[in-house]
Design an enzyme around this catalytic site. Structure first.
Site, PDB file in Angstrom:
ATOM      1  N   GLU A 304       0.842  -1.189   0.000  1.00  0.00           N
ATOM      2  CA  GLU A 304       0.000   0.000   0.000  1.00  0.00           C
ATOM      3  C   GLU A 304       0.881   1.244   0.000  1.00  0.00           C
ATOM      4  OE1 GLU A 304      -2.484   0.874   3.400  1.00  0.00           O
ATOM      5  OE2 GLU A 304      -4.018   1.745   2.127  1.00  0.00           O
ATOM      6  N   GLY A 438       3.579   1.901  10.924  1.00  0.00           N
ATOM      7  CA  GLY A 438       3.323   1.270  12.213  1.00  0.00           C
ATOM      8  C   GLY A 438       2.905  -0.169  12.001  1.00  0.00           C
ATOM      9  N   ALA A 439       2.040  -0.359  10.987  1.00  0.00           N
ATOM     10  CA  ALA A 439       1.545  -1.693  10.665  1.00  0.00           C
ATOM     11  C   ALA A 439       0.807  -1.619   9.340  1.00  0.00           C
ATOM     12  CB  ALA A 439       0.600  -2.191  11.755  1.00  0.00           C
ATOM     13  N   GLU A 441      -2.375  -3.633   7.061  1.00  0.00           N
ATOM     14  CA  GLU A 441      -3.508  -4.550   7.268  1.00  0.00           C
ATOM     15  C   GLU A 441      -3.677  -5.639   6.220  1.00  0.00           C
ATOM     16  OE1 GLU A 441      -3.757  -1.257   6.497  1.00  0.00           O
ATOM     17  OE2 GLU A 441      -5.290  -0.909   4.976  1.00  0.00           O
ATOM     18  N   ASN A 442      -2.625  -6.081   5.526  1.00  0.00           N
ATOM     19  CA  ASN A 442      -2.768  -7.132   4.519  1.00  0.00           C
ATOM     20  C   ASN A 442      -3.748  -8.191   5.008  1.00  0.00           C
ATOM     21  OD1 ASN A 442      -0.317  -5.996   3.243  1.00  0.00           O
ATOM     22  ND2 ASN A 442       0.649  -6.878   5.065  1.00  0.00           N
ATOM     23  N   HIS A 473      -6.643  -1.110  15.273  1.00  0.00           N
ATOM     24  CA  HIS A 473      -6.745  -0.386  14.002  1.00  0.00           C
ATOM     25  C   HIS A 473      -6.666  -1.364  12.823  1.00  0.00           C
ATOM     26  CE1 HIS A 473      -5.820   3.233  11.441  1.00  0.00           C
ATOM     27  NE2 HIS A 473      -5.299   2.284  10.684  1.00  0.00           N
ATOM     28  N   GLU A 474      -5.672  -2.224  12.848  1.00  0.00           N
ATOM     29  CA  GLU A 474      -5.457  -3.131  11.711  1.00  0.00           C
ATOM     30  C   GLU A 474      -6.565  -4.168  11.596  1.00  0.00           C
ATOM     31  OE1 GLU A 474      -3.315  -2.163   9.648  1.00  0.00           O
ATOM     32  OE2 GLU A 474      -2.465  -0.701  11.050  1.00  0.00           O
ATOM     33  N   HIS A 477      -9.562  -2.787   9.912  1.00  0.00           N
ATOM     34  CA  HIS A 477      -9.363  -2.737   8.455  1.00  0.00           C
ATOM     35  C   HIS A 477      -9.807  -4.021   7.762  1.00  0.00           C
ATOM     36  CE1 HIS A 477      -7.499   0.999   7.433  1.00  0.00           C
ATOM     37  NE2 HIS A 477      -6.403   0.827   8.163  1.00  0.00           N
ATOM     38  N   GLU A 496      -9.130   4.677   6.439  1.00  0.00           N
ATOM     39  CA  GLU A 496      -8.296   5.092   7.571  1.00  0.00           C
ATOM     40  C   GLU A 496      -9.053   5.820   8.668  1.00  0.00           C
ATOM     41  OE1 GLU A 496      -5.742   3.691   7.953  1.00  0.00           O
ATOM     42  OE2 GLU A 496      -5.008   3.115   5.972  1.00  0.00           O
TER      43      GLU A 496
HETATM   44 ZN   LIG Z   1      -4.847   2.076   8.660  1.00  0.00          ZN
END
Ligand SMILES: [Zn+2]
Length: 1033
Positions: A304, A438-439, A441-442, A473-474, A477, A496
């Site tokens: 991404e 930070g991370a 979300e795959n 958060h992830e 997603h 987001e």
């Molecule tokens: Zn995000």
């Protein structure tokens, strides 16, 4: 994606792209009449790629003026329209096309009522249609014939300017966005990474369906050396084809002599090789040193937003969803992971094994594909039928427990909340040793920084808060973003903003002791800081270049997006209505793509009593900034008026913008409980409401759930200040923090004298709650730093004395032992950090002695987690301890602690150390390059380093943008950190000169506009306040 550091880094004010705005002011607005089949049936013979953004009437004219012998239907209709001077106003969002490169959010227009706009548009359309009829009448007869006019009549500007491919042939596509004539159905990827040589080879098989007859297939590929390409139509034989490449847009194409017909299926097969990327995107290599001192390598992906094309040829836009079957060939000593569970492993040679993963059971966007090759160990558990695992490098296995428990809990929560089960059989969370965001979300394979996933047994509550927030958060997603995806990056906030909102919402439900409410409040303030600038942008905004795509990853998409969702939820009459609406939205669009309007429509559908959510919310998503609400009162009459809150005001600024504001308010008779809250919707510029005459004061924006600032006027502020000085508890801590944020903002605007700010602070001298204290400290510290950098040493000393005096007793009351309560940790961490940075003696003494004990115990005595930062920062100021800290940094394996040591090291005031650490961050050997934005930010906060850092980024700019893409959040942070504390004309000139010299390498970034605007504001603030400060005693 989680940006990381966006919550923790102290932000001053950020900005945005005037260049972009002005560029599009010149573009004509073209009505998508052709898209609206009810009004104008589309031409069946045309390729909808072009029809989608073509006004039908202009099409007639274009054909007439120069209908060409190009069988491939591609006039540049936009430029035709421009040529003909057709500028239809007010393109409605309902007519907006996905495929149009000119996706324009209806900008704030001067018409305040829709009916007026509609009338103007209707009249304009009529006039234009009439003139078109006349023009056509006057044109030669060939206008209306299919054959068209002789070639001599052909006018050059009407043809799209096709670029040359790398082989010199004409590339058959001239837009950034791909044509929509081909739909990918499935991908089969087989990749063979070579971690010894940092290269990989691949075969990608793409099965596609022809949606509209066409003679070309255009897709993305970047930095791939395609060695062979084959094409197969239907059940026919595969044959070799030539691949054309146009590098500037990272596109490749195959041209066909005969049309591929609507409904046909076809297959493209690519064989290619490439280098593993040395940056943080694409299929990149990462390395770390294991506990025995050996260098270990691994390869991971970060696609991404625009980097899937660097690992395999693909239709790399979020709306081209397909299924994926992935195979990875690896050495037996490595393991692999991908989105889906492993289906089988087969040896394919003496040295290679092939891991094949199940085909995805969902259609997904290319940016969510992921695979990893390396050595990891894992812990697993089962959460409602999904196998949840946390992976780390072997020596950090014991740091995975908290993440596993939290992820399992959150998965169950979201399954219940969204009423849609997580669709995959497994969910992996992997800590990657060198990872920029930070991370990410795959789907089914979420990747993290080590700091945002791993916790050791002594970690503080604040560290847990970070990890839990990023996981929440992830995981959100997996529904918002993965299951339902924005159609294009202009609506990134749908991903987001939602994930950010759900992150706080879910944790308040399931881990209330992590106290994420305070964190959410402070990030809302930071989002307002940025959105108060003229260079900000609407939540949903124009995105046309790769840099603009990168720039969407900012606090407007994330935190403002989350803030307006909170405001909406808080203003809906029924508690469950918001939840019902989002469930409706997820169900309606599951597996497909959406635009902002789709969300508002879903929420409108479930509203009882019926309410037009779209009308209310589009004022928040389609225009930048937020309102300032002014309150004035005469007896029982309260007048509310709104205007844009703008720190920079110039002629181009639209002052007539209006918002549909769900105002909430409380008064002195009832001010704390939710039941006290009253609501009023302010739609127009000025409206009146009645309150009992006995009411002594009003506080608007209950708990600061609304995204607006309130000015109470002199009387209103005085009444509040008086009430607070009698009893601070007449307002909730959130409301007190909100007053502090508001009054500082108003003082920056020049609406409230600084003296009044101090009156408010003094009325709250007994404050002990973390939210108001941390907000006041942040605001005062930023003024102190500005004065300090401006070398106004006398005034800086006075500000320092004020801070130490005002918070003195609170600072002294802090213990230096272990502290269990998270809110006390938050408070203590903020107070102690400030006191020590300001060199308050008892603080630095305590910190030094704690570091000495730590050192003497051979680093076995634990420093409480929330005090570590202050202790390391103080230690780093002495030559010997700086060296000790550096040794410790290289030896420590716990990443959260490591980062605090690094921040300590970067806060040194020794110029040699500063020069060394900046360079080390860039080189990436001792300090990973992922930390460079943090290093630069920390160096810039100190007095000794900020000019160094500015110098450093100018000298190393090309290397920086090699590592971090132009426009990316890392670059935004770097630009902001190095420039936001300048306040003189000389620095303004320097910053302007440097960035404009960059041209393609970053001069058009929104963050550059933000930087310039911030410096101008700092300068203005200094000019108007220095005198007043001089008189301050
Ligand atoms: Zn995000």
């Amino acid at each position: 994606m989680d940006l990381f550091d966006s919550n923790t880094a102290e932000r001053t004010n950020l900005p945005r792209n005037m260049i972009e705005n002005s560029m599009f002011e010149e573009e004509p607005d073209v009505v998508d009449l052709a898209k609206d089949s009810n009004t104008f049936p589309a031409f069946s013979t045309l390729d909808p790629d072009e029809v989608a953004y073509e006004p039908r009437s202009s099409r007639l004219l274009v054909r007439g003026l120069g209908e060409n012998d190009m069988d491939d239907d591609e006039e540049d209709c936009e430029s035709s329209a421009r040529l003909l001077g057709m500028s239809f106003m007010n393109r409605s969002s309902a007519h907006r096309s996905n495929s149009s490169p000119y996706i324009r959010q209806s900008p704030p227009r001067t018409c305040s009522r829709p009916s007026a706009c509609t009338m103007v548009v209707c009249v304009l359309v009529l006039v234009i249609v009439a003139s078109l009829v006349m023009v056509m009448y006057l044109l030669p007869g060939c206008t209306f014939t299919r054959a068209g006019c002789p070639k001599s009549n052909k006018t050059a500007p009407l043809e799209p300017v096709y670029p040359n491919s790398t082989n010199g042939e004409l590339f058959p596509w001239a837009e950034l966005r791909l044509p929509h004539s081909i739909q990918p159905l499935s991908y089969e990827l087989t990749l063979t990474p070579d971690l010894d040589n940092m290269t990989f080879t691949g075969r990608t098989v793409i099965k596609m369906s022809v949606l509209h007859s066409t003679k070309r297939i255009v897709l993305h590929a970047a930095n791939l050396n395609i060695t062979k390409a084959m094409f197969k139509l239907g059940d026919g034989q595969a044959h070799d084809v030539t691949v054309l490449e146009y590098k500037p847009r990272q596109q490749i194409a195959v041209k066909f002599p005969e049309e591929l017909k609507t409904g046909q299926q076809c297959v493209l097969i690519f064989d290619y090789s490439a280098n593993l990327s040395h940056t943080y995107d694409g299929f990149y290599n990462s390395s770390y040193t294991d506990k025995d001192g050996n260098k270990r390598v691994l390869a991971a992906t970060q696609f991404e937003p625009l980097s899937a094309r660097k690992a395999f040829p693909c239709f790399d836009e979020p709306s081209f969803k397909a299924t994926f079957l992935i195979r990875i060939n690896r050495k037996p000593s490595y393991m692999t992971l991908s989105n889906m569970p492993q289906a089988k492993t087969t040896p394919i040679s003496n040295t290679l094994m092939q891991d094949e993963f199940e085909k995805t059971n969902v259609n997904m966007s290319t940016y969510l594909v992921a695979f990893i090759v390396g050595n990891f160990t894992s812990v697993s558990s089962n959460a409602t039928g999904t196998n949840v695992s946390v992976y780390s490098i072997p020596e950090k296995k014991e740091q995975t427990g908290f993440a596993l428990a939290t992820a399992s809990k959150l998965l169950q929560f979201y399954n219940g909340f969204f009423e849609i089960e997580y669709p995959l059989k497994k969910l992996d969370l992997v800590a990657i040793p060198d990872f920029l965001a930070g991370a990410m979300e795959n789907w089914g394979l979420i990747t993290f920084r080590e700091t945002t996933l791993l916790l050791d047994s002594n970690s503080s509550h604040l560290e847990k808060q970070v990890v839990a927030s990023v996981i929440a958060h992830e995981l959100a997603h997996q529904w918002f973003g993965n299951l339902v995806t924005m159609s294009w990056w202009n609506d990134l906030w749908l991903n987001e903003g939602f994930a950010t909102y759900m992150e706080y919402m879910s944790l308040q439900e399931i881990l209330p002791n992590l106290d994420t409410g305070n964190l959410f409040l402070s990030v809302r303030f930071r989002a307002m800081d940025k959105d108060a600038l003229n260079s900000s942008h609407p939540v949903s905004t124009e995105v046309n270049t790769p840099e603009q795509v990168e720039e969407m990853f900012d606090s407007v998409s994330y935190e403002k997006g989350a803030s307006i969702l909170l405001m909406l939820n808080a203003s809906l009459p029924k508690e469950q209505q918001f939840k019902k609406g989002i469930i409706q939205y997820l169900n309606t669009y599951s597996g497909s793509n959406t635009e902002t309007e789709n969300l508002w429509n879903s929420l409108t559908q479930v509203s009882t009593p019926p309410q037009n959510i779209s009308e209310m919310m589009s004022s928040w998503t389609s225009q930048k900034g937020f309102p300032l609400v002014t309150v004035s009162r005469k007896g029982d009459q309260v007048t509310l008026s709104q205007e844009p809150f703008l720190l920079t005001s110039d002629n181009t600024t639209q002052k007539s913008r209006l918002w549909n504001i769900p105002i909430t308010y409380v008064n002195d008779s009832c001010s704390l409980a939710l039941e006290c809250r009253q609501m009023y919707t302010l739609k127009y510029k000025t409206e009146n409401l009645k309150v009992p005459e006995s009411v002594k004061w009003l506080k608007l924006n209950y708990k600061n759930t609304g995204f607006y600032i309130v000015d109470y006027g002199n009387d209103g502020w005085n009444a509040l200040i008086e009430a607070l000085s009698k009893n601070i508890s007449v307002l909730t801590p959130e409301d007190r923090a909100s007053l502090i944020y508001n009054i500082f903002a108003l003082s920056r605007l020049g609406r409230v004298p600084f003296q009044q700010v101090l009156h408010l602070l003094n009325s709250m001298s007994g404050e002990t709650e973390p939210s108001p204290v941390t907000e006041a400290l942040l605001q005062l510290n930023s003024i102190y730093r500005l004065l300090d950098k401006r070398q106004e040493s006398g005034l800086a000393a006075r500000m320092k004395a004020y801070i130490l005096n005002h918070f003195g007793s609170l600072m002294k009351n802090q213990s230096w032992g272990e502290e269990q309560s998270l809110s006390k940790q938050e408070l203590r961490s903020a107070l102690v950090s400030t006191a020590c940075i300001l060199n308050e003696e008892s603080c630095t003494d305590q910190a030094k002695s704690l570091f000495k004990k730590y050192h003497d115990s051979n680093f076995t005595i634990k420093i409480p987690g929330d005090l570590q930062q202050a202790v390391f920062t103080v230690a780093a100021q002495s030559e010997d301890d700086w060296e000790t800290l550096l040794e410790l940094y290289t030896a420590t394996t716990y990443d959260a602690e490591k980062r605090k040591m690094l921040k300590g090291l970067a806060s040194t005031q020794d110029p040699r150390h500063i020069a060394w650490i900046l360079k080390a961050g860039l080189n990436g050997d001792i300090i990973q390059t992922q930390e460079l934005p943090l290093i630069i930010n920390t160096v810039c906060n100190g007095f000794a380093g900020y000019l160094f850092a500015w110098d450093f980024i100018q000298v190393n700019w090309d290397r920086l943008i090699e590592k971090f893409p132009v426009g990316s959040f890392a670059i935004q942070t770097i630009v902001k950190s190095t420039t936001s504390q300048f306040s003189t004309q000389a620095h303004l000139d320097q910053v302007q000169a440097f960035f404009s010299s960059l041209k393609q390498r970053g001069s058009q970034m929104r963050s550059v506009q933000e930087a310039l605007e911030t410096i101008r504001l700092n300068k203005r603030w200094m000019e108007s306040n220095l005198k007043a400060f001089g008189k301050w005693h």
